[in-house]
Design a protein around this motif. Structure first.
Motif, PDB file in Angstrom:
ATOM      1  N   ALA A   9       0.828  -1.214   0.000  1.00 13.42           N
ATOM      2  CA  ALA A   9       0.000   0.000   0.000  1.00 13.42           C
ATOM      3  C   ALA A   9       0.860   1.260   0.000  1.00 13.42           C
ATOM      4  O   ALA A   9       1.852   1.335   0.724  1.00 13.42           O
ATOM      5  CB  ALA A   9      -0.895  -0.008   1.244  1.00 13.42           C
ATOM      6  N   THR A  31      -5.221  -2.076 -10.382  1.00 15.65           N
ATOM      7  CA  THR A  31      -6.140  -3.154  -9.993  1.00 15.65           C
ATOM      8  C   THR A  31      -6.643  -2.989  -8.554  1.00 15.65           C
ATOM      9  O   THR A  31      -7.644  -3.587  -8.180  1.00 15.65           O
ATOM     10  CB  THR A  31      -5.488  -4.555 -10.151  1.00 15.65           C
ATOM     11  OG1 THR A  31      -4.353  -4.647  -9.276  1.00 15.65           O
ATOM     12  CG2 THR A  31      -5.053  -4.807 -11.579  1.00 15.65           C
ATOM     13  N   TYR A  35     -10.687  -3.881  -6.516  1.00 15.87           N
ATOM     14  CA  TYR A  35     -11.032  -4.415  -5.187  1.00 15.87           C
ATOM     15  C   TYR A  35     -11.721  -3.337  -4.345  1.00 15.87           C
ATOM     16  O   TYR A  35     -12.632  -3.627  -3.565  1.00 15.87           O
ATOM     17  CB  TYR A  35      -9.777  -4.966  -4.500  1.00 15.87           C
ATOM     18  CG  TYR A  35      -9.287  -6.215  -5.182  1.00 15.87           C
ATOM     19  CD1 TYR A  35      -9.825  -7.463  -4.871  1.00 15.87           C
ATOM     20  CD2 TYR A  35      -8.331  -6.144  -6.197  1.00 15.87           C
ATOM     21  CE1 TYR A  35      -9.418  -8.605  -5.536  1.00 15.87           C
ATOM     22  CE2 TYR A  35      -7.915  -7.287  -6.873  1.00 15.87           C
ATOM     23  CZ  TYR A  35      -8.460  -8.509  -6.541  1.00 15.87           C
ATOM     24  OH  TYR A  35      -8.072  -9.642  -7.208  1.00 15.87           O
ATOM     25  N   GLY A  77     -10.041   1.299   1.457  1.00 13.28           N
ATOM     26  CA  GLY A  77      -8.809   0.516   1.310  1.00 13.28           C
ATOM     27  C   GLY A  77      -8.765  -0.642   2.294  1.00 13.28           C
ATOM     28  O   GLY A  77      -8.405  -1.774   1.942  1.00 13.28           O
ATOM     29  N   ALA A  80     -11.248  -3.177   1.222  1.00 13.14           N
ATOM     30  CA  ALA A  80     -10.756  -3.885   0.027  1.00 13.14           C
ATOM     31  C   ALA A  80      -9.775  -4.977   0.434  1.00 13.14           C
ATOM     32  O   ALA A  80      -9.770  -6.077  -0.126  1.00 13.14           O
ATOM     33  CB  ALA A  80     -10.081  -2.898  -0.927  1.00 13.14           C
ATOM     34  N   SER A  81      -8.956  -4.684   1.429  1.00 12.30           N
ATOM     35  CA  SER A  81      -7.968  -5.665   1.886  1.00 12.30           C
ATOM     36  C   SER A  81      -8.670  -6.895   2.478  1.00 12.30           C
ATOM     37  O   SER A  81      -8.166  -8.012   2.381  1.00 12.30           O
ATOM     38  CB  SER A  81      -7.042  -4.985   2.898  1.00 12.30           C
ATOM     39  OG  SER A  81      -6.213  -5.904   3.526  1.00 12.30           O
ATOM     40  N   SER A  84     -10.571  -8.806  -0.525  1.00 10.40           N
ATOM     41  CA  SER A  84      -9.638  -9.360  -1.518  1.00 10.40           C
ATOM     42  C   SER A  84      -9.016 -10.674  -1.051  1.00 10.40           C
ATOM     43  O   SER A  84      -8.359 -11.355  -1.847  1.00 10.40           O
ATOM     44  CB  SER A  84      -8.537  -8.354  -1.848  1.00 10.40           C
ATOM     45  OG  SER A  84      -7.685  -8.184  -0.739  1.00 10.40           O
ATOM     46  N   GLY A 111      -0.651  -3.778  -8.862  1.00 10.51           N
ATOM     47  CA  GLY A 111      -1.466  -4.413  -7.822  1.00 10.51           C
ATOM     48  C   GLY A 111      -0.616  -5.192  -6.838  1.00 10.51           C
ATOM     49  O   GLY A 111       0.441  -4.714  -6.391  1.00 10.51           O
ATOM     50  N   ASP A 113      -0.670  -9.018  -7.155  1.00 11.53           N
ATOM     51  CA  ASP A 113      -0.429 -10.363  -7.696  1.00 11.53           C
ATOM     52  C   ASP A 113      -0.328 -10.343  -9.217  1.00 11.53           C
ATOM     53  O   ASP A 113      -0.618 -11.324  -9.872  1.00 11.53           O
ATOM     54  CB  ASP A 113      -1.585 -11.286  -7.286  1.00 11.53           C
ATOM     55  CG  ASP A 113      -2.928 -10.818  -7.866  1.00 11.53           C
ATOM     56  OD1 ASP A 113      -3.035  -9.633  -8.250  1.00 11.53           O
ATOM     57  OD2 ASP A 113      -3.856 -11.640  -7.953  1.00 11.53           O
ATOM     58  N   ILE A 114       0.079  -9.199  -9.766  1.00 14.90           N
ATOM     59  CA  ILE A 114       0.113  -9.105 -11.238  1.00 14.90           C
ATOM     60  C   ILE A 114       1.216 -10.003 -11.811  1.00 14.90           C
ATOM     61  O   ILE A 114       0.971 -10.791 -12.717  1.00 14.90           O
ATOM     62  CB  ILE A 114       0.316  -7.635 -11.705  1.00 14.90           C
ATOM     63  CG1 ILE A 114      -0.694  -6.697 -11.024  1.00 14.90           C
ATOM     64  CG2 ILE A 114       0.229  -7.543 -13.229  1.00 14.90           C
ATOM     65  CD1 ILE A 114      -2.137  -7.065 -11.230  1.00 14.90           C
ATOM     66  N   ASP A 166      -2.130  -8.515   3.581  1.00  5.59           N
ATOM     67  CA  ASP A 166      -1.945  -8.794   2.150  1.00  5.59           C
ATOM     68  C   ASP A 166      -0.829  -9.807   1.896  1.00  5.59           C
ATOM     69  O   ASP A 166      -0.889 -10.568   0.934  1.00  5.59           O
ATOM     70  CB  ASP A 166      -1.633  -7.499   1.381  1.00  5.59           C
ATOM     71  CG  ASP A 166      -2.835  -6.564   1.296  1.00  5.59           C
ATOM     72  OD1 ASP A 166      -3.956  -6.990   1.631  1.00  5.59           O
ATOM     73  OD2 ASP A 166      -2.646  -5.391   0.900  1.00  5.59           O
ATOM     74  N   ARG A 169      -1.995 -13.683   3.482  1.00  4.18           N
ATOM     75  CA  ARG A 169      -3.228 -14.396   3.124  1.00  4.18           C
ATOM     76  C   ARG A 169      -2.893 -15.640   2.299  1.00  4.18           C
ATOM     77  O   ARG A 169      -1.839 -15.708   1.643  1.00  4.18           O
ATOM     78  CB  ARG A 169      -4.173 -13.462   2.358  1.00  4.18           C
ATOM     79  CG  ARG A 169      -3.662 -13.074   1.008  1.00  4.18           C
ATOM     80  CD  ARG A 169      -4.569 -12.036   0.354  1.00  4.18           C
ATOM     81  NE  ARG A 169      -3.988 -11.589  -0.901  1.00  4.18           N
ATOM     82  CZ  ARG A 169      -4.200 -10.411  -1.438  1.00  4.18           C
ATOM     83  NH1 ARG A 169      -4.979  -9.533  -0.841  1.00  4.18           N
ATOM     84  NH2 ARG A 169      -3.643 -10.097  -2.586  1.00  4.18           N
TER      85      ARG A 169
HETATM   86  O1  C5P Z   1      -3.442  -0.826  -4.105  1.00  2.00           O
HETATM   87  P1  C5P Z   1      -4.585  -0.443  -3.198  1.00  2.00           P
HETATM   88  O2  C5P Z   1      -4.146   0.071  -1.856  1.00  2.00           O
HETATM   89  O3  C5P Z   1      -5.569   0.473  -3.858  1.00  2.00           O
HETATM   90  O4  C5P Z   1      -5.365  -1.828  -2.942  1.00  2.00           O
HETATM   91  C1  C5P Z   1      -6.405  -1.948  -1.989  1.00  2.00           C
HETATM   92  C2  C5P Z   1      -6.429  -3.391  -1.485  1.00  2.00           C
HETATM   93  O5  C5P Z   1      -6.868  -4.254  -2.543  1.00  2.00           O
HETATM   94  C3  C5P Z   1      -5.059  -3.940  -1.060  1.00  2.00           C
HETATM   95  O6  C5P Z   1      -4.772  -3.712   0.309  1.00  2.00           O
HETATM   96  C4  C5P Z   1      -5.156  -5.422  -1.374  1.00  2.00           C
HETATM   97  O7  C5P Z   1      -5.685  -6.145  -0.281  1.00  2.00           O
HETATM   98  C5  C5P Z   1      -6.182  -5.492  -2.489  1.00  2.00           C
HETATM   99  N1  C5P Z   1      -5.559  -5.791  -3.783  1.00  2.00           N
HETATM  100  C6  C5P Z   1      -5.295  -7.110  -4.065  1.00  2.00           C
HETATM  101  N2  C5P Z   1      -4.790  -7.450  -5.284  1.00  2.00           N
HETATM  102  C7  C5P Z   1      -4.515  -6.516  -6.193  1.00  2.00           C
HETATM  103  C8  C5P Z   1      -4.745  -5.147  -5.906  1.00  2.00           C
HETATM  104  C9  C5P Z   1      -5.263  -4.817  -4.669  1.00  2.00           C
HETATM  105  O8  C5P Z   1      -5.516  -7.990  -3.248  1.00  2.00           O
HETATM  106  N3  C5P Z   1      -4.032  -6.886  -7.398  1.00  2.00           N
END
Ligand code: C5P
Length: 207
Positions: A9, A31, A35, A77, A80-81, A84, A111, A113-114, A166, A169
């Motif tokens: 993050a 990405t 989420y 955020g 989302a964590s 996700s 992201g 896991d790209i 993150d 997991r």
């Molecule tokens: O990058 P960002 O802080 O906007 O992402 C928000 C949350 O989305 C991350 O903390 C992560 O848990 C999840 N995420 C993910 N895989 C990605 C992008 C984001 O799991 N490719």
């Protein structure tokens, strides 16, 4: 060409991704916004974040028109964590991301896991890091610029908690692909980080 950028993050990967995409004439997908969009749908509808059926339904009815900076607040955020880490949510979002990457002329995706899951075939993989204190400082400046109230200690704690969740997991944890280039931006401003990333891309393409 596909460029995969992963990192924790507030490491600066979104801005870096955008700048690299412009430099190479590629499309860009942050990405994290995907989420965040799913998480926001869950928050707005009042469903619990561990309600798998509703989270999957939200992921399947994804509206890319909703991917915007309004999703970049702390609460979204954090949510989302949490969503996700649900395998069914990640599975529902896979095709969208892979299609985006595969569409000519190619793309920069950033992201977690790209390089490992979404586009393991990417020509260039960059894993961006920065010290948690520096990431918290950048995120605080961003939030203040948008007029949001900031609690610095809570922000740092949130970043550390999110890193932990993150990267530990069970599904698609945050980690560098074996062939990723590490880019530590702790002491770099965005121009210097972009320059270093372009140098990595050029070196990889020459090989
Ligand atoms: O990058 P960002 O802080 O906007 O992402 C928000 C949350 O989305 C991350 O903390 C992560 O848990 C999840 N995420 C993910 N895989 C990605 C992008 C984001 O799991 N490719």
């Amino acid at each position: 060409m596909i460029i995969a950028i992963d990192g924790p993050a507030a490491s600066g990967k979104g801005t870096l991704g955008q700048r690299l995409a412009t430099h190479y004439g590629l499309r860009h997908l942050d990405t994290g916004l995907i989420y965040r969009a799913v998480a926001r749908t869950m928050l707005d509808s009042g469903h619990a974040l561990d309600d798998v059926a509703h989270a999957v339904a939200a992921a399947k009815s994804l509206d890319p028109a909703r991917f915007n900076d309004a999703l970049k607040d702390q609460r979204t955020g954090e949510a989302a964590s949490i969503i996700s880490a649900i395998p069914e949510v990640r599975a529902a979002l896979l095709a969208f991301q892979r299609d985006f990457a595969a569409t000519p002329p190619g793309a920069v995706l950033d992201g977690r896991d790209i390089g490992t899951v979404i586009a393991p075939q990417a020509e260039v993989k960059i894993f961006v890091t920065a010290a948690p204190q520096e990431r918290a400082r950048r995120r605080a400046a961003e939030l203040r610029a948008r007029g949001e109230p900031v609690d610095d200690a809570a922000l740092l704690a949130d970043i550390i908690k999110r890193d932990q969740r993150d990267s530990t997991r069970a599904i698609a944890p945050l980690r560098p692909a074996p062939d990723a280039h590490l880019l530590d931006t702790t002491t770099l401003d965005i121009d210097a980080a972009v320059k270093a990333a372009i140098a990595l891309v050029e070196r990889t393409r020459r090989r």
